[in-house]
Design a protein around this motif. Structure first.
Motif, PDB file in Angstrom:
ATOM      1  N   LYS A   1       0.810  -1.216   0.000  1.00 51.27           N
ATOM      2  CA  LYS A   1       0.000   0.000   0.000  1.00 51.27           C
ATOM      3  C   LYS A   1       0.849   1.275   0.000  1.00 51.27           C
ATOM      4  O   LYS A   1       0.369   2.349  -0.366  1.00 51.27           O
ATOM      5  CB  LYS A   1      -0.957  -0.005   1.189  1.00 51.27           C
ATOM      6  N   GLU A   2       2.119   1.148   0.383  1.00 53.44           N
ATOM      7  CA  GLU A   2       3.009   2.313   0.339  1.00 53.44           C
ATOM      8  C   GLU A   2       3.292   2.752  -1.105  1.00 53.44           C
ATOM      9  O   GLU A   2       3.782   3.864  -1.331  1.00 53.44           O
ATOM     10  CB  GLU A   2       4.329   1.998   1.055  1.00 53.44           C
ATOM     11  N   ALA A   3       2.949   1.899  -2.069  1.00 54.68           N
ATOM     12  CA  ALA A   3       3.149   2.244  -3.485  1.00 54.68           C
ATOM     13  C   ALA A   3       2.048   3.144  -4.018  1.00 54.68           C
ATOM     14  O   ALA A   3       2.188   3.730  -5.101  1.00 54.68           O
ATOM     15  CB  ALA A   3       3.215   0.973  -4.333  1.00 54.68           C
ATOM     16  N   GLU A   4       0.946   3.279  -3.285  1.00 52.42           N
ATOM     17  CA  GLU A   4      -0.158   4.130  -3.739  1.00 52.42           C
ATOM     18  C   GLU A   4       0.334   5.558  -3.966  1.00 52.42           C
ATOM     19  O   GLU A   4       1.007   6.144  -3.116  1.00 52.42           O
ATOM     20  CB  GLU A   4      -1.298   4.128  -2.720  1.00 52.42           C
ATOM     21  N   GLY A   5      -0.025   6.115  -5.123  1.00 53.66           N
ATOM     22  CA  GLY A   5       0.383   7.474  -5.462  1.00 53.66           C
ATOM     23  C   GLY A   5       1.713   7.564  -6.167  1.00 53.66           C
ATOM     24  O   GLY A   5       2.049   8.607  -6.747  1.00 53.66           O
ATOM     25  N   LYS A   6       2.487   6.491  -6.157  1.00 52.48           N
ATOM     26  CA  LYS A   6       3.800   6.503  -6.807  1.00 52.48           C
ATOM     27  C   LYS A   6       3.650   6.283  -8.312  1.00 52.48           C
ATOM     28  O   LYS A   6       2.725   5.627  -8.788  1.00 52.48           O
ATOM     29  CB  LYS A   6       4.712   5.431  -6.217  1.00 52.48           C
ATOM     30  N   TYR A   7       4.611   6.829  -9.071  1.00 54.29           N
ATOM     31  CA  TYR A   7       4.676   6.620 -10.517  1.00 54.29           C
ATOM     32  C   TYR A   7       5.675   5.512 -10.813  1.00 54.29           C
ATOM     33  O   TYR A   7       6.585   5.244 -10.001  1.00 54.29           O
ATOM     34  CB  TYR A   7       5.091   7.913 -11.220  1.00 54.29           C
ATOM     35  N   LEU A   8       5.531   4.886 -11.980  1.00 58.10           N
ATOM     36  CA  LEU A   8       6.425   3.779 -12.328  1.00 58.10           C
ATOM     37  C   LEU A   8       7.882   4.200 -12.345  1.00 58.10           C
ATOM     38  O   LEU A   8       8.759   3.421 -11.982  1.00 58.10           O
ATOM     39  CB  LEU A   8       6.039   3.175 -13.681  1.00 58.10           C
ATOM     40  N   TYR A   9       8.160   5.444 -12.791  1.00 56.04           N
ATOM     41  CA  TYR A   9       9.553   5.873 -12.843  1.00 56.04           C
ATOM     42  C   TYR A   9      10.156   5.942 -11.440  1.00 56.04           C
ATOM     43  O   TYR A   9      11.372   5.807 -11.265  1.00 56.04           O
ATOM     44  CB  TYR A   9       9.694   7.212 -13.571  1.00 56.04           C
ATOM     45  N   GLU A  10       9.300   6.112 -10.409  1.00 57.02           N
ATOM     46  CA  GLU A  10       9.789   6.131  -9.032  1.00 57.02           C
ATOM     47  C   GLU A  10      10.059   4.714  -8.523  1.00 57.02           C
ATOM     48  O   GLU A  10      10.916   4.506  -7.662  1.00 57.02           O
ATOM     49  CB  GLU A  10       8.771   6.806  -8.112  1.00 57.02           C
ATOM     50  N   ILE A  11       9.308   3.759  -9.059  1.00 52.23           N
ATOM     51  CA  ILE A  11       9.424   2.363  -8.614  1.00 52.23           C
ATOM     52  C   ILE A  11      10.516   1.618  -9.376  1.00 52.23           C
ATOM     53  O   ILE A  11      11.201   0.756  -8.831  1.00 52.23           O
ATOM     54  CB  ILE A  11       8.062   1.650  -8.792  1.00 52.23           C
ATOM     55  N   ASP A  12      10.687   1.969 -10.640  1.00 54.78           N
ATOM     56  CA  ASP A  12      11.590   1.235 -11.542  1.00 54.78           C
ATOM     57  C   ASP A  12      13.053   1.460 -11.174  1.00 54.78           C
ATOM     58  O   ASP A  12      13.654   2.466 -11.530  1.00 54.78           O
ATOM     59  CB  ASP A  12      11.325   1.682 -12.983  1.00 54.78           C
ATOM     60  N   LYS A  13      13.626   0.505 -10.484  1.00 55.47           N
ATOM     61  CA  LYS A  13      15.032   0.588 -10.075  1.00 55.47           C
ATOM     62  C   LYS A  13      15.940  -0.259 -10.963  1.00 55.47           C
ATOM     63  O   LYS A  13      17.147  -0.321 -10.750  1.00 55.47           O
ATOM     64  CB  LYS A  13      15.188   0.119  -8.615  1.00 55.47           C
ATOM     65  N   LYS A  14      15.332  -0.940 -11.932  1.00 62.59           N
ATOM     66  CA  LYS A  14      16.112  -1.824 -12.811  1.00 62.59           C
ATOM     67  C   LYS A  14      16.123  -1.337 -14.257  1.00 62.59           C
ATOM     68  O   LYS A  14      16.491  -2.084 -15.157  1.00 62.59           O
ATOM     69  CB  LYS A  14      15.534  -3.247 -12.757  1.00 62.59           C
ATOM     70  N   ASP A  15      15.689  -0.088 -14.467  1.00 59.62           N
ATOM     71  CA  ASP A  15      15.626   0.500 -15.807  1.00 59.62           C
ATOM     72  C   ASP A  15      14.791  -0.353 -16.770  1.00 59.62           C
ATOM     73  O   ASP A  15      15.097  -0.443 -17.964  1.00 59.62           O
ATOM     74  CB  ASP A  15      17.041   0.698 -16.381  1.00 59.62           C
ATOM     75  N   MET A  16      13.737  -0.963 -16.258  1.00 63.94           N
ATOM     76  CA  MET A  16      12.879  -1.806 -17.092  1.00 63.94           C
ATOM     77  C   MET A  16      12.019  -0.972 -18.034  1.00 63.94           C
ATOM     78  O   MET A  16      11.568  -1.458 -19.072  1.00 63.94           O
ATOM     79  CB  MET A  16      12.003  -2.697 -16.213  1.00 63.94           C
ATOM     80  N   LEU A  17      11.784   0.292 -17.680  1.00 64.40           N
ATOM     81  CA  LEU A  17      10.984   1.155 -18.547  1.00 64.40           C
ATOM     82  C   LEU A  17      11.654   1.400 -19.882  1.00 64.40           C
ATOM     83  O   LEU A  17      10.990   1.684 -20.881  1.00 64.40           O
ATOM     84  CB  LEU A  17      10.713   2.497 -17.849  1.00 64.40           C
TER      85      LEU A  17
END
Length: 460
Positions: free
Chosen positions: A18-34
């Motif tokens: 639930k801590e991910a609520e409000g976050k964008y993928l670029y904030e979550i993506d730590k493996k440069d998967m985007l």
């Protein structure tokens, strides 16, 4: 190296999620998967690999097996009126026909993997190239979902329908229209070529996966995000004892044989002459206040669409049944297996409300029919119509001036026993552009009136 998230129990796992609520993928993506545009199921994979630090897998067990929780990301789309809906069905695990028939529900691959779903709802937006704006995709809501008891009974029934077809050697005839909540959707980059063996037939069946239907996913969007309340025509207790068709038949049967204005008088409502006339009648016969039948709980949840059928006094259909305008560019550029047309008729149930004129041209409420297009028709006639249309578009539509206007060589009523293309526009000047650059009067998809008549005259 992303550190793997460790948790003591399900509560701790969900709390972190639930801590991910409000976050964008670029904030979550730590493996440069985007940056990797070939990553399939990108949102779910980025969450799994970058947020939780877990290796992407396709195991038969749930992602967080020790607490029996499966992680799933699901898109939300915003309609023009501002309302939110599920972007699509939620695809679950592949159905192994050779194994699934051996299990009961509680030991099935579906239940083993998906009894608890950690749902990451994200808002689906497009960039200037009309593709998903992945970097700026935002996680709107995270919820741990389990089917409520009343819906679980329907899911069990849906699973049994799928299970029984496999046992009968009819896996090749599976259709999403067979069921209400749990579907069996085609799965694979080329579904028509992704064929699998089935245990009780030599006919190979398309690869399919269990899925939760789009209508039901939209009901979850409403429950968790918009808090919108829809009116219901039944109860969970009733719908688990009777079929939906039985319930609808009981709601409508007191009005069969009555003239439309007699129904209005009985219900103490004013009968309008506009397009909302029949929906107004239908909603009040069902005990619903509004005219928008899509705002009925069961209609949304089970993806039921409404159509009026008018018969003349001889029992013949007055006209073909029209649907949406055809986007010829989509038809040309989309394979049949991923076409909107195929998905529409695979996943939608249609409530046909039938009126018949008497000798004095008064409308009599005749009957109802809850129907979905059989897999046989989808996989033969509907598919052939789509392929024939694609062929004409690739070769170029031939437009011919006649005394009655401009004719074309797109599939007509004589070319297919199920459906055809014909104009539906304000006038001949209401046109749009074909892929070859020619202008044509706006065209619609139609079901043939002979086909519709056979459906409503069928006893079962």
């Amino acid at each position: 190296m992303i550190e793997r998230f460790e948790y003591a129990d399900a509560r701790e796992l969900v709390s972190y999620a639930k801590e991910a609520e409000g976050k964008y993928l670029y904030e979550i993506d730590k493996k440069d998967m985007l940056k990797n545009t070939n990553v399939k199921g990108s949102v779910g994979h980025i969450i799994e690999a970058s947020y939780f630090g877990y290796d992407i897998n396709s195991n038969a067990e749930a992602d967080f097996a020790d607490v029996g929780i499966e992680l799933k990301a699901t898109g939300i789309s915003k309609l023009k009126n501002g309302n939110l809906k599920a972007k699509e069905r939620l695809v679950l695990n592949i159905i192994n026909y050779m194994k699934e028939y051996q299990y009961d529900f509680y030991h099935s691959s579906f239940w083993t993997k998906n009894q608890k779903l950690l749902l990451f709802f994200y808002e689906y937006k497009k960039n200037k190239y009309k593709k998903m704006n992945r970097e700026n995709t935002q996680i709107v809501k995270v919820e741990l979902f389990e089917f409520p008891e009343e819906d679980l009974e329907i899911v069990k029934s849906d699973w049994k329908i799928i299970h029984d077809k496999i046992i009968k050697g009819e896996a090749h005839l599976l259709s999403e229209g067979d069921t209400l909540i749990l579907g069996a959707c085609t799965k694979g980059s080329t579904a028509s070529k992704s064929l699998r063996e089935q245990p009780f037939s030599d006919i190979k069946a398309k690869q399919r996966a269990f899925s939760i239907k789009q209508g039901y996913m939209t009901s979850l969007v409403r429950k968790y995000i918009t808090n919108e309340h829809l009116e219901s025509i039944t109860s969970s207790k009733e719908i688990n004892k009777k079929s939906l068709e039985q319930i609808l038949e009981e709601k409508f049967s007191p009005y069969f044989g009555m003239k439309d204005y007699e129904i209005a008088e009985k219900l103490n409502i004013k009968l309008s002459n506009g397009k909302g006339k029949v929906p107004h009648l239908v909603s009040h016969m069902l005990g619903i206040k509004g005219n928008d039948l899509s705002k009925i709980e069961e209609f949304e949840k089970f993806n039921i669409k409404f159509k009026t059928i008018n018969l003349n006094h001889n029992g013949n259909l007055k006209e073909h049944m029209s649907f949406e305008q055809i986007n010829f560019h989509d038809y040309l550029n989309t394979d049949w297996d991923y076409s909107e047309l195929k998905e529409k008729f695979e996943s939608t149930k249609w409530l046909f409300v039938v009126f018949k004129e008497n000798e004095n041209n008064k409308k009599i409420f005749h009957s109802i029919k809850l129907w979905n297009m059989p897999a046989e028709d989808i996989n033969t006639h509907l598919q052939q119509f789509y392929l024939d249309t694609q062929k004409v578009l690739r070769q170029g539509v031939v437009l011919t001036e006649t005394k009655r206007g401009v004719s074309n060589n797109l599939p007509g009523t004589k070319d297919n026993p199920v459906c055809h293309i014909r104009p539906k526009a304000r006038d001949s000047a209401d046109q749009y552009q074909l892929p070859d650059g020619q202008m044509i009067t706006k065209q619609c998809f139609w079901l043939n009136k002979g086909y519709i008549l056979n459906i409503i005259n069928r006893k079962n």
